[in-house]
Design an enzyme around this catalytic site. Structure first.
Site, short mmCIF file in Angstrom:
data_model
loop_
_atom_site.label_atom_id
_atom_site.label_comp_id
_atom_site.label_asym_id
_atom_site.label_seq_id
_atom_site.Cartn_x
_atom_site.Cartn_y
_atom_site.Cartn_z
N ASP A 12 0.87 -1.18 0.00
CA ASP A 12 0.00 0.00 0.00
C ASP A 12 0.91 1.23 0.00
OD1 ASP A 12 -2.10 1.72 0.24
OD2 ASP A 12 -2.64 1.16 2.28
N ARG A 18 4.85 3.03 2.93
CA ARG A 18 5.34 1.87 3.67
C ARG A 18 6.84 1.71 3.49
NH1 ARG A 18 0.81 2.97 5.80
NH2 ARG A 18 -1.05 2.13 4.79
N ARG A 61 -4.74 12.45 0.29
CA ARG A 61 -4.57 11.25 -0.54
C ARG A 61 -5.31 11.41 -1.87
NH1 ARG A 61 -6.76 6.60 3.14
NH2 ARG A 61 -5.77 5.24 1.57
N LYS A 106 -8.63 2.98 -6.16
CA LYS A 106 -9.45 2.81 -4.95
C LYS A 106 -10.04 4.16 -4.55
CE LYS A 106 -5.46 3.33 -1.84
NZ LYS A 106 -4.50 2.67 -0.95
N HIS A 107 -11.10 4.20 -3.77
CA HIS A 107 -11.86 3.16 -3.09
C HIS A 107 -13.26 3.17 -3.70
CE1 HIS A 107 -8.83 4.72 -0.22
NE2 HIS A 107 -8.75 3.48 0.22
N HIS A 111 -11.89 2.42 8.65
CA HIS A 111 -11.10 1.63 9.59
C HIS A 111 -11.86 1.42 10.90
CE1 HIS A 111 -7.88 3.03 6.87
NE2 HIS A 111 -7.27 1.91 7.22
N ASP A 143 -10.49 -4.19 0.08
CA ASP A 143 -9.81 -3.41 1.11
C ASP A 143 -9.59 -4.35 2.30
OD1 ASP A 143 -8.62 -1.27 2.34
OD2 ASP A 143 -10.33 0.08 2.16
#
Length: 502
Positions: free
Chosen positions: A75, A83, A145, A175-176, A188, A260
């Site tokens: 990701d 990451r 984002r 995405k999303h 989340h 996801d």
């Protein structure tokens, strides 16, 4: 559990063919290698798996050694969500900065450089870009984002980002779906409802996905988003109407649908991870991402649940076969996409050259209001916001260019009643020295705005650096907007302030 699965190895192999579980730590566990040898689709790599580039390259080489071309997914959006650079901050600006520049060739260049980095490290699937249209100013999870709040802007950059990533031999994942940008809650934490009619959704949120599909995007990720007119009470992740009907039928997407993370409370809180996996596969998902911090037991529970659902008729074996065939097609594309993507071989351009692509983009994104001059020996007040789970604890701010003693960090937990004392102490400390106030999404936090306003009253010469979305601008002072908090965004601001040589 294992006895039940081994009773039908063909069925368990079908289940493995659509799973990309995570694993803990910087070393590949034996169970992952064994599963890859059995036909596991691949893995998802997160920050805790990454220590440095040499270690990551060895890790991905070990994954590939298990045979075939496993999906090695990460990701990596660049910008705030990184990451591979979670210990330092990304050297690529995120989508908000690229949208602020609005140069599609630049966006393609940045994503190609990012993709080349990923391919050189051995990754072949990037769970990016986010192509959400960020129409909710207080959106807690998308924000920087997104390329922006305008559908046309996001659409043209969605296509450019996909083209750039895939030119580097890395499969992109838009995405999303069908769009997370209008929401005011985080999936989340909870199931999120998109309060939009199908007509508005079609006009506002879907065009960027259409642009990504036209650009040849290999993967699409649905969000855990409830759209009442489309999905009823279900999130899109578990909705055949959203996946099979809208995405595949109406929008014509023929690639791989990747879920996801299934540990997100929007779905796991209601169904648990194994049941959510079964429902997602039945609805049309081809690859199941279990999310971070899941164990071998979680992977086995999902695999067992898929097999059991086929056994009871809840999940047709043909659905798993269809998904496995799409994954096989993706793996074939990755094998032919280029030597870097397939083997983790060194990229043709030097890392330093690719870093310059990101820095040039970050410099172009900066917007300044008021006269900027080099500052000597400044006092810096950094006011943090609440941590975004998608972003995590990635370093941000001007710390890399200043001594630690020059920076006072104000926690998000500060109460408004504590603002006067904090401001008085900061003003006293900064007597005779320049003041820089660094904030992130000040429009979302009353305490942040109170700190900035009070400091500017006492020190109208202070410089405000906004490293989120610049939707609130304080009266007076010098204001610098970077449209992101990546390392490279901060460097662009530091250069303007004379804190580092350009």
């Amino acid at each position: 559990m294992s006895a039940d699965l081994s009773a039908d190895p063909a069925l368990s192999k079908l289940a493995d063919a659509i799973l990309i579980p995570p694993f803990p730590g910087p070393d590949v566990p034996r169970w992952v290698l064994a599963a890859l040898e059995r036909g596991l689709a691949g893995v998802t790599v997160f920050g805790p798996n990454i220590a440095d580039p040499e270690q990551v390259a060895k890790l991905t080489a070990q994954l590939r050694s298990a045979g075939g071309v496993p999906l090695i997914a990460i990701d990596e959006e660049g910008g705030d969500v990184t990451r591979i650079a979670h210990l330092t901050g990304s050297r690529y600006p995120g989508n908000a900065a690229l949208g602020a520049v609005d140069d599609v060739a630049l966006t393609a260049d940045v994503y190609r450089a990012l993709g080349t980095d990923l391919a050189a490290l051995g990754f072949n699937v990037d769970l990016a870009p986010s192509v959400d249209v960020n129409t909710a100013a207080d959106n807690p999870v998308i924000g920087t984002r997104s390329f922006g709040a305008d559908t046309g802007l996001v659409s043209r950059h969605a296509g450019a980002a996909v083209s750039g990533l895939q030119a580097a031999g890395v499969a992109a994942c838009a995405k999303h779906f069908p769009g997370h940008g209008s929401t005011r809650l985080d999936t989340h934490d909870t199931l999120v409802t998109v309060e939009a009619s199908l007509e508005l959704l079609t006009r506002r949120d879907l065009p960027p996905f259409t642009a990504a599909i036209k650009a040849g995007v290999r993967c699409v990720m649905p969000g855990h988003l409830r759209v009442p007119e489309l999905t009823g009470d279900l999130p899109a992740t578990l909705s055949a109407a959203a996946l099979t009907g809208l995405l595949r039928g109406e929008r014509g997407f023929s690639g791989v649908i990747i879920s996801d993370a299934l540990e997100m409370r929007a779905v796991s809180g209601r169904y648990g991870i194994p049941e959510a996996a079964v429902r997602a596969a039945a609805a049309g998902t081809d690859v199941l991402c279990l999310g971070r911090d899941q164990s071998e037991d979680s992977y086995l529970a999902v695999r067992h649940a898929l097999c059991a659902a086929v056994g009871t008729g809840r999940l047709p074996a043909a659905r798993l076969e269809e998904a496995a065939a799409r994954v096989a097609d993706l793996r074939a594309w990755l094998a032919s996409a280029g030597p870097a993507a397939a083997s983790g071989a060194p990229a043709s351009t030097a890392p330093s050259e690719r870093a310059q692509v990101g820095l040039r983009a970050a410099r172009r994104a900066v917007q300044v209001s008021g006269p900027v001059r080099p500052l000597t020996d400044p006092v810096v007040i950094e006011v943090s916001g609440r941590e975004n789970i998608a972003v995590g604890g990635v370093p941000w701010g001007l710390g890399p260019w200043l001594p630690a003693a020059a920076i006072q960090r104000v926690p998000a937990s500060l109460a408004e009643s504590g603002v006067p004392a904090l401001v008085d102490a900061a003003v006293a400390r900064a007597a005779g020295r320049p003041v820089i106030i660094v904030v992130r999404d000040a429009h979302r936090y009353p305490v942040t705005r109170a700190v900035v306003t009070s400091l500017l009253k006492a020190r109208p010469d202070a410089v405000v650096v906004e490293m989120g979305l610049p939707l609130w601008r304080p009266p007076g002072g010098v204001h610098i907007a970077t449209y992101g908090a990546a390392h490279t965004n901060a460097q662009a601001a530091a250069e303007l302030l004379g804190l580092t040589a350009r």
